[in-house]
Structure formats: structure tokens, C-alpha cells
Write a protein that holds these residues in place. Structure first.
Motif, PDB file in Angstrom:
ATOM      1  N   MET A  68       0.819  -1.203   0.000  1.00  0.00           N
ATOM      2  CA  MET A  68       0.000   0.000   0.000  1.00  0.00           C
ATOM      3  C   MET A  68       0.859   1.263   0.000  1.00  0.00           C
ATOM      4  SD  MET A  68      -2.483  -1.775  -0.391  1.00  0.00           S
ATOM      5  CE  MET A  68      -3.536  -0.415  -0.873  1.00  0.00           C
ATOM      6  N   ARG A  69       2.048   1.180   0.547  1.00  0.00           N
ATOM      7  CA  ARG A  69       2.970   2.309   0.462  1.00  0.00           C
ATOM      8  C   ARG A  69       3.471   2.465  -0.972  1.00  0.00           C
ATOM      9  NH1 ARG A  69       8.181   4.087   0.804  1.00  0.00           N
ATOM     10  NH2 ARG A  69       8.532   5.897   2.163  1.00  0.00           N
ATOM     11  N   ALA A  70       3.768   1.340  -1.616  1.00  0.00           N
ATOM     12  CA  ALA A  70       4.199   1.392  -3.015  1.00  0.00           C
ATOM     13  C   ALA A  70       3.094   1.941  -3.904  1.00  0.00           C
ATOM     14  CB  ALA A  70       4.609  -0.003  -3.490  1.00  0.00           C
ATOM     15  N   PHE A  71       1.846   1.586  -3.568  1.00  0.00           N
ATOM     16  CA  PHE A  71       0.716   2.066  -4.363  1.00  0.00           C
ATOM     17  C   PHE A  71       0.569   3.579  -4.257  1.00  0.00           C
ATOM     18  CE2 PHE A  71      -3.723   3.374  -4.631  1.00  0.00           C
ATOM     19  CZ  PHE A  71      -4.000   2.987  -5.930  1.00  0.00           C
ATOM     20  N   ILE A  72       0.656   4.126  -3.035  1.00  0.00           N
ATOM     21  CA  ILE A  72       0.453   5.566  -2.880  1.00  0.00           C
ATOM     22  C   ILE A  72       1.566   6.345  -3.565  1.00  0.00           C
ATOM     23  CG2 ILE A  72       1.669   6.138  -0.730  1.00  0.00           C
ATOM     24  CD1 ILE A  72      -1.962   7.074  -1.634  1.00  0.00           C
ATOM     25  N   ALA A  73       2.792   5.812  -3.560  1.00  0.00           N
ATOM     26  CA  ALA A  73       3.890   6.481  -4.250  1.00  0.00           C
ATOM     27  C   ALA A  73       3.655   6.476  -5.751  1.00  0.00           C
ATOM     28  CB  ALA A  73       5.214   5.791  -3.915  1.00  0.00           C
ATOM     29  N   TYR A  74       3.167   5.360  -6.255  1.00  0.00           N
ATOM     30  CA  TYR A  74       2.903   5.253  -7.695  1.00  0.00           C
ATOM     31  C   TYR A  74       1.771   6.177  -8.125  1.00  0.00           C
ATOM     32  CZ  TYR A  74       1.779   3.416 -12.260  1.00  0.00           C
ATOM     33  OH  TYR A  74       1.529   3.314 -13.606  1.00  0.00           O
ATOM     34  N   ILE A  75       0.676   6.163  -7.380  1.00  0.00           N
ATOM     35  CA  ILE A  75      -0.482   6.942  -7.788  1.00  0.00           C
ATOM     36  C   ILE A  75      -0.210   8.427  -7.644  1.00  0.00           C
ATOM     37  CG2 ILE A  75      -1.770   7.136  -5.622  1.00  0.00           C
ATOM     38  CD1 ILE A  75      -3.165   6.141  -9.051  1.00  0.00           C
ATOM     39  N   PRO A  84       9.345  11.404  -7.756  1.00  0.00           N
ATOM     40  CA  PRO A  84      10.088  10.181  -7.437  1.00  0.00           C
ATOM     41  C   PRO A  84      10.938  10.357  -6.178  1.00  0.00           C
ATOM     42  CG  PRO A  84      10.220  10.672  -9.772  1.00  0.00           C
ATOM     43  CD  PRO A  84       9.582  11.866  -9.130  1.00  0.00           C
ATOM     44  N   GLY A  85      10.859   9.380  -5.307  1.00  0.00           N
ATOM     45  CA  GLY A  85      11.633   9.439  -4.073  1.00  0.00           C
ATOM     46  C   GLY A  85      10.983  10.219  -2.954  1.00  0.00           C
ATOM     47  N   CYS A  86       9.817  10.782  -3.202  1.00  0.00           N
ATOM     48  CA  CYS A  86       9.101  11.550  -2.176  1.00  0.00           C
ATOM     49  C   CYS A  86       8.657  10.621  -1.040  1.00  0.00           C
ATOM     50  CB  CYS A  86       7.902  12.246  -2.792  1.00  0.00           C
ATOM     51  SG  CYS A  86       6.996  13.315  -1.640  1.00  0.00           S
ATOM     52  N   ASP A  87       8.763  11.096   0.167  1.00  0.00           N
ATOM     53  CA  ASP A  87       8.398  10.284   1.324  1.00  0.00           C
ATOM     54  C   ASP A  87       6.932  10.493   1.682  1.00  0.00           C
ATOM     55  OD1 ASP A  87       8.831   8.543   3.533  1.00  0.00           O
ATOM     56  OD2 ASP A  87       8.880  10.298   4.844  1.00  0.00           O
ATOM     57  N   TYR A  88       6.241   9.397   1.963  1.00  0.00           N
ATOM     58  CA  TYR A  88       4.836   9.459   2.357  1.00  0.00           C
ATOM     59  C   TYR A  88       4.702   8.846   3.739  1.00  0.00           C
ATOM     60  CZ  TYR A  88       4.367  10.511  -2.547  1.00  0.00           C
ATOM     61  OH  TYR A  88       4.516  11.100  -3.780  1.00  0.00           O
TER      62      TYR A  88
END
Length: 312
Positions: A68-75, A84-88
């Protein structure tokens, strides 16, 4: 219309649509001074829910926190809301039960494995959306599953969630009494997702029933658990019966997901990757240690479904 939906007509002549707000089927909450979402480490007395979550329109839930972390970064990148590389940051960092991430109108939440785990998460998620005064919410569950009669890597869009006897229902014992709830999913949303798949042409996608079981091994007819008192022939006969009834994949969350969201007036869909195995062709029905199949699913859902509807 799902039971429990609360509608308010917009008086503006230019808008004829209705706003669908979250409905809580619990009159006791009105008497509480503070609602503590214990497993999220959030509460109405300590957090401003409308400010934090009031703009949410889409919620994606899945088993794994890292997925789910990978998903939020992608979306976020697809919608132009991140780089790219932004922290959530994990909104639920105060607990290790679930993980939650947000970017713009998209909320991404992990739910763990199985009906009990996703049920706890949904109770608190639905209350969160209610307290935030969110409207017109769409929730999509994304994940992996065991396919029946499908090529590995196929995507299944769920028409109905059925139990292990192929009935479209969720059964729960409450105060000693058996309660049965509907597990229908949003037909129009399923058609929209299917159209997205046709436009891309990169994934074998089907609309079918999803069987929700109570465990991973015996409940799904696997032969590699610590206990297995049936033979391979019996297993294959059961899977054939499931396939003939319309079942195309097996997992452990869809029934309660559909039932709870229906009662709360939320548009929902179960979107799962049948990439773990093809039940009618793999005799051992054993899961590879590294499926590596979640990112294509996230890309598909993110790039087509969300980018198109949220950017519009």
C-alpha cells in the motif's frame, strides 16, 4: 441502492446528481463524546478528521503495508501530486496494526490477512470517513489470490463474493444469533474497470465470482498444510464445482468487505490478481515464495482507473 445509503439532493440547478454520505448503522456512537479508532491510533478528540481526510474520494485497501505504500507512491506520481523518491508518512505510525497513506483524494490502507483483520480495519475506516464528512466514496480492494482455471497473472474483477459453499453471502454470529448479509459488489464499477483493461490490452482480465474462505490451507483445498484429510481427487472435484458455479479465484477478505461497505452506503469493488496459482492445473496448489505480481496490478488500477477519474 444499498441499504443504509444516506442521500442529500443538491439544490443547484446545474447539478442533478446526489451526494452519497457514509452511513453508520450504530446509534450508540451519537452518545459518545469521543470516538477512538484504536487500531489506527486516531481519535475525534485528538485529530481534525474533516481537515485531514475530508477531500478523500477513493480508498484503496490491500493486505500488505509495503504494497500500500508502493501504491500511494505510484499513484501520486501518476496524478502529478508527488515526485520520485518523495516520502509518504504512515498516518497510523502510532500503531503497528495497520498502515495508512494519503495523497490528494486517495487514501491507501493495509488490512492484514483474513476476515477478522479486514473487519477490524473496515469498522474504523468507515467511521473515519464518516467523521471526516466524506461523500461519494469509492473503495477498491487490491491484492493477490488463487486463480481457478485461469492463467497465472490474470486479473479478476469480482462480480459477487461467495462463501465456501458458493452462496453470495457473509455469515456472522452476533450475540449468539446467525446474521446473513449480502455480498454484492458495484456492477457499474466492475464494468468501468473491465473497460480500462480492454483499453490497455496488457492483462488477461475477467469478471467472475470470488470465493472467500476462512483460512488459507484446508479452506482453499491446499495439499501442503500441516493438516490435510482429503485427497487430490476430492480437491480437484471441489475446485471444478467452484468453477462451474462461476468462481474464478479464492481469497480471504471479499465477503466481509462487500457486506460492511454495502451497509455503509459505499461503492465498492474487489480487484484481485489471480497470479499465485491456477487451481485446476497445479496439482500441489503450492504458492511460490516470490510471486512478484502486485506491481502490475497496482499500475493497472492506478494509471487507468484513478488517473482518469481523479484528474477529470
Amino acid at each position: 441502492m444499498a441499504p443504509g445509503v444516506s442521500n442529500e439532493k443538491n439544490t443547484d440547478d446545474q447539478q442533478s446528481s446526489k451526494e452519497n454520505f457514509i452511513h453508520l448503522c450504530n446509534p450508540h456512537l451519537e452518545k459518545m463524546k469521543e470516538d477512538i479508532l484504536y487500531h489506527f491510533a486516531l481519535g475525534t478528540g485528538t485529530h481534525d478528521f474533516p481537515a485531514l481526510f475530508g477531500d478523500v474520494k477513493f480508498v484503496c485497501v490491500g493486505g500488505s503495508p509495503s504494497r500500500m505504500r508502493a501504491f500511494i507512491a505510484y499513484i501520486a506520481e501518476e496524478l502529478g501530486l508527488g515526485s520520485p523518491g518523495c516520502d509518504y508518512p504512515n498516518i497510523c505510525a502510532g500503531t503497528d496494526r495497520y498502515a495508512m497513506y494519503k495523497v490528494g483524494p486517495v487514501l491507501s490502507v493495509s488490512h492484514g490477512m483474513g476476515i477478522p483483520s479486514i473487519s477490524i480495519m473496515l469498522h474504523e475506516l468507515i467511521k473515519l470517513l464518516y467523521h471526516a464528512k466524506c461523500s461519494n466514496i469509492t473503495i477498491v480492494r487490491i491484492g493477490t489470490s488463487g486463480g481457478i482455471g485461469l492463467e497465472p497473472g490474470s486479473v479478476v474483477i469480482t462480480r459477487q463474493s461467495v462463501d465456501a459453499t458458493f452462496k453470495p453471502q457473509f455469515e456472522q454470529v452476533i450475540l449468539g444469533k446467525t446474521v446473513i448479509r449480502s455480498t454484492n459488489l458495484d456492477e457499474q464499477l466492475a464494468k468501468e474497470l473491465m473497460q480500462c483493461s480492454k483499453e490497455i490490452g496488457q492483462f488477461n482480465t475477467v469478471i467472475g465470482n470470488t470465493m472467500c474462505t476462512l483460512d488459507f490451507y484446508e479452506g482453499q483445498g491446499r495439499l501442503d498444510g500441516a493438516i490435510c484429510l482429503y485427497n487430490e481427487e476430492e480437491k480437484l472435484q471441489y475446485l471444478k464445482e467452484a468453477y462451474d458455479s462461476g468462481v474464478r479465484n479464492i481469497e480471504m477478505e471479499s465477503s466481509v468487505f462487500a457486506a460492511m461497505c454495502n451497509l455503509s452506503g459505499v461503492k465498492v469493488e474487489d480487484l484481485v490478481l489471480a497470479g499465485v496459482c491456477s487451481g485446476l492445473t497445479l496439482a500441489g496448489h503450492q504458492v511460490p515464495t516470490k510471486a512478484g505480481l502486485s506491481l502490475p496490478l497496482l499500475s493497472w488500477a492506478g494509471e487507468r482507473k484513478y488517473n482518469k477519474r481523479l484528474a477529470g
